[in-house]
Write an enzyme that holds these catalytic residues in place. Structure first.
Site, PDB file in Angstrom:
ATOM      1  N   SER A 142    -108.422  26.744 -35.251  1.00 32.93           N
ATOM      2  CA  SER A 142    -107.944  27.963 -36.111  1.00 32.93           C
ATOM      3  C   SER A 142    -108.716  29.132 -36.575  1.00 32.93           C
ATOM      4  O   SER A 142    -108.167  29.917 -37.013  1.00 32.93           O
ATOM      5  CB  SER A 142    -107.660  26.978 -37.081  1.00 32.93           C
ATOM      6  OG  SER A 142    -108.040  26.597 -38.231  1.00 32.93           O
TER       7      SER A 142
ATOM      8  N   HIS B   4    -102.372  23.652 -34.395  1.00 36.81           N
ATOM      9  CA  HIS B   4    -102.379  25.283 -34.268  1.00 36.81           C
ATOM     10  C   HIS B   4    -101.533  25.347 -32.816  1.00 36.81           C
ATOM     11  O   HIS B   4    -102.009  26.767 -32.557  1.00 36.81           O
ATOM     12  CB  HIS B   4    -103.540  26.199 -34.852  1.00 36.81           C
ATOM     13  CG  HIS B   4    -103.819  26.442 -36.111  1.00 36.81           C
ATOM     14  ND1 HIS B   4    -103.216  27.534 -37.256  1.00 36.81           N
ATOM     15  CD2 HIS B   4    -104.372  25.624 -37.293  1.00 36.81           C
ATOM     16  CE1 HIS B   4    -103.245  26.920 -37.509  1.00 36.81           C
ATOM     17  NE2 HIS B   4    -104.245  26.267 -37.925  1.00 36.81           N
TER      18      HIS B   4
ATOM     19  N   LYS C 184     -96.348  24.295 -39.624  1.00 32.12           N
ATOM     20  CA  LYS C 184     -96.621  25.813 -39.530  1.00 32.12           C
ATOM     21  C   LYS C 184     -96.265  25.933 -38.685  1.00 32.12           C
ATOM     22  O   LYS C 184     -94.724  26.084 -39.348  1.00 32.12           O
ATOM     23  CB  LYS C 184     -98.095  25.110 -38.360  1.00 32.12           C
ATOM     24  CG  LYS C 184     -99.166  25.342 -39.563  1.00 32.12           C
ATOM     25  CD  LYS C 184    -100.670  24.440 -39.094  1.00 32.12           C
ATOM     26  CE  LYS C 184    -101.741  24.820 -40.640  1.00 32.12           C
ATOM     27  NZ  LYS C 184    -102.693  23.516 -39.745  1.00 32.12           N
TER      28      LYS C 184
HETATM   29  C1  LIG Z   1    -103.619  22.303 -41.531  1.00 30.51           C
HETATM   30  C2  LIG Z   1    -103.854  21.281 -40.890  1.00 30.51           C
HETATM   31  C3  LIG Z   1    -104.177  19.826 -41.314  1.00 30.51           C
HETATM   32  C4  LIG Z   1    -103.031  20.108 -42.517  1.00 30.51           C
HETATM   33  O1  LIG Z   1    -101.575  19.751 -42.251  1.00 30.51           O
HETATM   34  P1  LIG Z   1    -101.284  19.351 -43.151  1.00 30.51           P
HETATM   35  O2  LIG Z   1     -99.891  19.604 -42.300  1.00 30.51           O
HETATM   36  O3  LIG Z   1    -100.743  20.813 -43.948  1.00 30.51           O
HETATM   37  O4  LIG Z   1    -101.796  18.681 -43.765  1.00 30.51           O
HETATM   38  C5  LIG Z   1    -104.643  19.255 -39.848  1.00 30.51           C
HETATM   39  N1  LIG Z   1    -105.060  19.611 -38.976  1.00 30.51           N
HETATM   40  C6  LIG Z   1    -104.938  20.988 -38.821  1.00 30.51           C
HETATM   41  C7  LIG Z   1    -106.089  21.074 -37.166  1.00 30.51           C
HETATM   42  C8  LIG Z   1    -105.018  22.224 -39.082  1.00 30.51           C
HETATM   43  O5  LIG Z   1    -104.771  23.354 -38.861  1.00 30.51           O
END
Ligand SMILES: *Cc1c(COP(=O)(O)O)cnc(C)c1O
Length: 408
Positions: free
Chosen positions: A195, A223, A254
């Site tokens: 990210s 992502h 997301k």
């Molecule tokens: C955002 C993210 C997470 C965590 O996701 P949540 O559902 O908000 O706990 C885990 N791994 C990656 C690569 C992320 O970008």
């Protein structure tokens, strides 16, 4: 001096003053994180609590579904049908038809056999390793993997091997070392997309190495799910390795709606073991029905049309092309995460602050979140952005960039 100081016992004073010192050290080092307070729904445009209207360029709202009216309605509908919550973990009385339907729909969308839901991807990554791997096994992990992967690996007794970020030669060396150590099962673990830079993992090469050395492959698709690949299935579709990935973890927080919730998707027996043994699943409340129902509606929509995914990629291509035209340095790539490089932490902070005044919400990233001298603002495109909004953002970047002597 806090209101409680005169009531404190010495052991309490020592504890709380220690915390105060940590906080002031963070502030002094410029590492204290301030939360912006929004007074509106999430979206392409948001209203800050100070009343300012801002074009939002820093949400993980890739498909523009957070705050979208169709999502609100889908969640209300699910709430009306299934109630507000379950007051239970899944295995006692917290599983509804909507949870089973969502698990099946995710598996179908990703091309796997089965799926298990968690309260967050953080929990999915935290709970996936320990039930599946033990001290006889090896986990081979990209050095820049997400914090939740790092924590999940820590909770597992397997031997840990770390390869330099995105470095296939080093991955091969770690595979050789794990093989030489006589490890029973080997699993390569990587974010599908990283990210900070928008770097896409080289899953084609990773799968080839996995085949060569007899390793499993796990990817974290937070992502990527919903918009990477021709039909948005993820990085495995993007790299044409669907069916070659053993374990996929991801988030509902997301692109896939933006509320919260996570999952692991894999072969049937993997999911069955996780339902029996994965601690964040066994000992934490079931996902709210509103989220399960709305997520199901998202997957239905994404399976019937690639419109949102296509608009996101068109917006991304437009922004990437124009921002370079203006003379900014970006990390090259194709992902909707676009790091606009400013190099110095103070410049990144000033630039983000000026953009805020100009009505654009972006966040500055600097050490230790990114390497020293690599400070940036990270722009994230959304399918919800109109071309007009993106052009307004570009004009603000140009103005702030000239004022701060970043571009000519
Ligand atoms: C955002 C993210 C997470 C965590 O996701 P949540 O559902 O908000 O706990 C885990 N791994 C990656 C690569 C992320 O970008």
């Amino acid at each position: 001096m806090s209101a409680h100081d005169n009531l404190s016992q010495p052991h309490q004073t020592a504890f709380y003053s220690g915390l105060q010192k940590t906080i002031s050290d963070l502030r002094d080092a410029g590492l204290y994180k301030v939360e912006r307070v929004l007074a509106s729904r999430q979206g392409a445009e948001v209203v800050a609590s100070d009343g300012r209207h801002l074009i939002n360029m820093c949400a993980n709202n890739y498909l523009g579904l957070s705050g979208n009216e169709s999502m609100v309605q889908a969640s209300i509908k699910a709430t009306e049908e299934f109630g507000y919550g379950l007051s239970s973990v899944r295995f006692i009385c917290g599983t509804q038809t909507v949870h089973k339907q969502l698990e099946e729909a995710i598996a179908q969308f990703l091309g796997t056999e089965d799926t298990i839901l968690y309260a967050a991807a953080f929990d999915a990554n935290g709970g996936v390793f320990e039930p599946l791997f033990d001290a006889d096994d090896a986990i081979i992990s990209d050095a820049l993997n997400h914090a939740s992967i790092i924590d999940g690996i820590r909770l597992c007794k397997a031997a840990r091997y770390r390869y330099a970020h995105n470095d296939m030669a080093d991955l091969e060396k770690q595979l050789q070392d794990a093989t030489a150590a006589g490890k029973r099962h080997k699993v390569i673990v990587t974010d599908g997309v990283f990210s900070m830079d928008g770097t896409i993992a080289q899953l084609d090469k990773i799968c080839d190495l996995a085949d060569q050395y007899g390793a499993l492959v796990m990817i974290d698709e937070c992502h990527a799910s919903g918009f990477m690949g021709a039909t948005g299935r993820g990085t495995h579709e993007h790299h044409n390795v669907m069916g070659r990935i053993d374990i996929i973890t991801g988030t509902l927080g997301k692109a896939l709606g933006g509320a919260m919730g996570g999952f692991v998707s894999a072969r049937r027996e993997v999911i069955e073991i996780l339902r029996q043994k994965s601690r964040p699943y066994l000992f934490s409340n079931t996902l709210a029905p509103s989220i399960a129902g709305a997520s199901l509606a998202v997957l239905k929509q994404l399976s019937s049309s690639t419109e949102l995914r296509d608009r996101l990629h068109a917006n991304t291509a437009h922004f990437r092309r124009e921002i370079e035209q203006l003379g900014f340095t970006i990390k090259p790539g194709t992902h909707p995460v676009v790091p606009v490089m400013l190099f110095e932490a103070t410049v990144a902070q000033q630039f983000a602050a000026r953009l805020y005044e100009l009505g654009v919400l972006v966040s500055g990233f600097f050490f230790p979140v990114v390497p020293m001298g690599q400070a940036r603002v990270r722009v994230q495109l959304s399918a919800a952005h109109t071309t007009e909004q993106i052009n307004t953002v570009l004009a603000a970047f140009a103005q702030a960039g000239r004022e701060l002597n970043i571009i000519k």
